[in-house]
Scaffold this motif. Structure first.
Motif, PDB file in Angstrom:
ATOM      1  N   GLY A  52      -2.646 -10.964  17.180  1.00 39.04           N
ATOM      2  CA  GLY A  52      -1.830 -11.258  16.011  1.00 39.04           C
ATOM      3  C   GLY A  52      -1.844 -10.174  14.954  1.00 39.04           C
ATOM      4  N   LEU A  53      -2.454  -9.033  15.253  1.00 39.81           N
ATOM      5  CA  LEU A  53      -2.529  -7.939  14.281  1.00 39.81           C
ATOM      6  C   LEU A  53      -1.218  -7.169  14.199  1.00 39.81           C
ATOM      7  N   THR A  54      -0.473  -7.172  15.296  1.00 39.34           N
ATOM      8  CA  THR A  54       0.884  -6.619  15.318  1.00 39.34           C
ATOM      9  C   THR A  54       1.773  -7.688  15.945  1.00 39.34           C
ATOM     10  N   ARG A  55       2.822  -8.074  15.248  1.00 36.81           N
ATOM     11  CA  ARG A  55       3.643  -9.183  15.732  1.00 36.81           C
ATOM     12  C   ARG A  55       4.584  -8.710  16.840  1.00 36.81           C
ATOM     13  N   PRO A  56       4.548  -9.364  18.006  1.00 41.57           N
ATOM     14  CA  PRO A  56       5.460  -8.981  19.089  1.00 41.57           C
ATOM     15  C   PRO A  56       6.913  -9.294  18.740  1.00 41.57           C
ATOM     16  N   ARG A  57       7.811  -8.570  19.390  1.00 39.36           N
ATOM     17  CA  ARG A  57       9.249  -8.843  19.228  1.00 39.36           C
ATOM     18  C   ARG A  57       9.776  -9.787  20.300  1.00 39.36           C
ATOM     19  N   GLY A  58       9.030  -9.920  21.361  1.00 44.29           N
ATOM     20  CA  GLY A  58       9.498 -10.782  22.432  1.00 44.29           C
ATOM     21  C   GLY A  58       8.361 -11.148  23.365  1.00 44.29           C
ATOM     22  N   GLY A  59       8.611 -12.144  24.211  1.00 46.71           N
ATOM     23  CA  GLY A  59       7.608 -12.602  25.156  1.00 46.71           C
ATOM     24  C   GLY A  59       6.751 -13.716  24.580  1.00 46.71           C
ATOM     25  N   GLU A  60       5.741 -14.112  25.348  1.00 47.75           N
ATOM     26  CA  GLU A  60       4.866 -15.212  24.951  1.00 47.75           C
ATOM     27  C   GLU A  60       3.418 -14.833  25.203  1.00 47.75           C
ATOM     28  N   VAL A  61       2.541 -15.312  24.312  1.00 43.99           N
ATOM     29  CA  VAL A  61       1.096 -15.210  24.512  1.00 43.99           C
ATOM     30  C   VAL A  61       0.530 -16.614  24.388  1.00 43.99           C
ATOM     31  N   ARG A  62      -0.186 -17.059  25.420  1.00 42.28           N
ATOM     32  CA  ARG A  62      -0.816 -18.384  25.390  1.00 42.28           C
ATOM     33  C   ARG A  62      -2.320 -18.224  25.562  1.00 42.28           C
ATOM     34  N   PHE A  63      -3.064 -18.971  24.746  1.00 40.87           N
ATOM     35  CA  PHE A  63      -4.522 -18.975  24.817  1.00 40.87           C
ATOM     36  C   PHE A  63      -4.969 -20.422  24.829  1.00 40.87           C
ATOM     37  N   LEU A  64      -5.794 -20.779  25.814  1.00 38.47           N
ATOM     38  CA  LEU A  64      -6.211 -22.179  25.989  1.00 38.47           C
ATOM     39  C   LEU A  64      -4.999 -23.096  26.122  1.00 38.47           C
ATOM     40  N   GLY A  65      -3.930 -22.545  26.708  1.00 34.71           N
ATOM     41  CA  GLY A  65      -2.718 -23.324  26.929  1.00 34.71           C
ATOM     42  C   GLY A  65      -1.789 -23.421  25.737  1.00 34.71           C
ATOM     43  N   GLU A  66      -2.219 -22.909  24.559  1.00 34.35           N
ATOM     44  CA  GLU A  66      -1.384 -22.982  23.351  1.00 34.35           C
ATOM     45  C   GLU A  66      -0.709 -21.645  23.097  1.00 34.35           C
ATOM     46  N   ARG A  67       0.535 -21.708  22.668  1.00 30.58           N
ATOM     47  CA  ARG A  67       1.247 -20.480  22.344  1.00 30.58           C
ATOM     48  C   ARG A  67       0.738 -19.922  21.014  1.00 30.58           C
ATOM     49  N   ILE A  68       0.309 -18.644  21.011  1.00 29.72           N
ATOM     50  CA  ILE A  68      -0.292 -18.069  19.808  1.00 29.72           C
ATOM     51  C   ILE A  68       0.478 -16.870  19.258  1.00 29.72           C
ATOM     52  N   ASP A  69       1.495 -16.368  19.979  1.00 30.49           N
ATOM     53  CA  ASP A  69       2.229 -15.240  19.419  1.00 30.49           C
ATOM     54  C   ASP A  69       2.932 -15.693  18.139  1.00 30.49           C
ATOM     55  N   GLY A  70       2.803 -14.884  17.101  1.00 32.18           N
ATOM     56  CA  GLY A  70       3.363 -15.247  15.806  1.00 32.18           C
ATOM     57  C   GLY A  70       2.368 -15.912  14.874  1.00 32.18           C
ATOM     58  N   ARG A  71       1.192 -16.307  15.392  1.00 31.68           N
ATOM     59  CA  ARG A  71       0.179 -16.903  14.518  1.00 31.68           C
ATOM     60  C   ARG A  71      -0.581 -15.821  13.751  1.00 31.68           C
ATOM     61  N   ASP A  72      -1.210 -16.228  12.647  1.00 33.97           N
ATOM     62  CA  ASP A  72      -2.028 -15.302  11.870  1.00 33.97           C
ATOM     63  C   ASP A  72      -3.290 -14.932  12.639  1.00 33.97           C
ATOM     64  N   PRO A  73      -3.786 -13.705  12.442  1.00 33.60           N
ATOM     65  CA  PRO A  73      -4.988 -13.265  13.158  1.00 33.60           C
ATOM     66  C   PRO A  73      -6.198 -14.167  12.959  1.00 33.60           C
ATOM     67  N   ASP A  74      -6.403 -14.692  11.695  1.00 38.56           N
ATOM     68  CA  ASP A  74      -7.614 -15.512  11.535  1.00 38.56           C
ATOM     69  C   ASP A  74      -7.521 -16.811  12.292  1.00 38.56           C
ATOM     70  N   ARG A  75      -6.307 -17.346  12.393  1.00 43.23           N
ATOM     71  CA  ARG A  75      -6.148 -18.598  13.150  1.00 43.23           C
ATOM     72  C   ARG A  75      -6.425 -18.346  14.632  1.00 43.23           C
ATOM     73  N   ILE A  76      -5.968 -17.221  15.135  1.00 45.28           N
ATOM     74  CA  ILE A  76      -6.229 -16.857  16.531  1.00 45.28           C
ATOM     75  C   ILE A  76      -7.726 -16.642  16.743  1.00 45.28           C
ATOM     76  N   ALA A  77      -8.369 -15.946  15.803  1.00 42.38           N
ATOM     77  CA  ALA A  77      -9.817 -15.700  15.922  1.00 42.38           C
ATOM     78  C   ALA A  77     -10.592 -17.015  15.944  1.00 42.38           C
ATOM     79  N   ARG A  78     -10.168 -17.968  15.118  1.00 36.44           N
ATOM     80  CA  ARG A  78     -10.884 -19.252  15.062  1.00 36.44           C
ATOM     81  C   ARG A  78     -10.766 -20.035  16.362  1.00 36.44           C
ATOM     82  N   MET A  79      -9.761 -19.724  17.183  1.00 37.36           N
ATOM     83  CA  MET A  79      -9.638 -20.384  18.486  1.00 37.36           C
ATOM     84  C   MET A  79     -10.653 -19.836  19.497  1.00 37.36           C
ATOM     85  N   GLY A  80     -11.276 -18.692  19.156  1.00 31.49           N
ATOM     86  CA  GLY A  80     -12.304 -18.171  20.060  1.00 31.49           C
ATOM     87  C   GLY A  80     -11.974 -16.831  20.674  1.00 31.49           C
TER      88      GLY A  80
END
Length: 236
Positions: A52-80
């Motif tokens: 989440g440090l650089t926002r993608p223009r396209g595609g998808e990123v999923r972590f633990l089954g949840e879509r995280i592209d576009g989320r803030d870096p701290d929220r992503i970090a808190r997921m592990g």
């Protein structure tokens, strides 16, 4: 097996300059994966886009089954998701112990979480230097501290960007020993590094990037059996 991290069609640009062109990447729980390629081919941009440090223009990123592209870096970090960044980026005016305690957490809900004692057991040199400020450490000690700090968050996925860059051979060996120990404990890891001979022995699967595109994916047996890939895409 379901992937812990799934990246599909990732596209990222800096202004009008597109860097990633449809990156696909899967990392399964408890495996060690690598991202390989020459400098400037998109490895760090891929990591920044996932975190989440650089926002993608396209595609998808999923972590633990949840879509995280576009989320803030701290929220992503808190997921592990924890990163040992290129250049280490430790706090120079905090002691070793303060650097470690500043990141303490249990994001993986592990029954055997990382503590100061466990980090000091993994890196005895950090215990010896516990009261020293970050700016009093050697480059190798700073890298150990950066890894220990990331482990103190108890991450589900540990990302190391240029894991052994610029380190003396003996210190590099200590980092490889650490990563082997983490693998033995079931830690999921993504490593960016150029020492393919060591990575073939450490990692399960590999992804090679050339000019922002995935050009090869496979396991260690396949990569080890085809050194021409190393020369063509990694320059070793």
């Amino acid at each position: 097996m379901t992937a812990l991290l799934e990246v599909r069609g990732l596209e990222t640009a800096y202004g009008s300059s597109q860097v990633l062109f449809g990156i696909d990447l899967d990392i399964r729980a408890a495996e060690v994966a690598t991202l390989l390629g020459r400098n400037g081919m998109g490895k760090t941009t891929t990591v920044r886009s996932v975190l989440g440090l650089t926002r993608p223009r396209g595609g998808e990123v999923r972590f633990l089954g949840e879509r995280i592209d576009g989320r803030d870096p701290d929220r992503i970090a808190r997921m592990g998701l924890a990163v040992v960044p290129e250049g280490r980026q430790i706090f120079p005016n905090l002691s070793v112990q303060e650097n470690l305690l500043a990141f303490a957490g249990n994001r993986s809900a592990s029954s055997d979480p990382w503590t100061l004692e466990r980090v000091y057991e993994l890196f005895p040199r950090l215990k010896e230097r516990a009261a020293n400020m970050g700016n009093q450490l050697s480059g190798g000690e700073q890298q150990m501290l950066a890894i220990g700090r990331a482990l103190m968050t108890n991450p589900r996925l540990l990302v190391l960007d240029e894991a052994t860059e610029g380190l003396a051979p003996l210190i590099r060996e200590e980092i490889w020993r650490c990563l082997n120990a983490l693998r033995g404990q079931g830690q999921t890891i993504l490593v960016i590094d150029k020492y393919v001979q060591r990575l073939v022995r450490l990692a399960d699967r590999h992804t090679i990037i050339e000019r922002g595109r995935v050009v090869w994916q496979g396991d260690s047996a396949q990569l080890g059996a085809d050194p021409s890939l190393w020369h063509r895409y990694i320059g070793v």
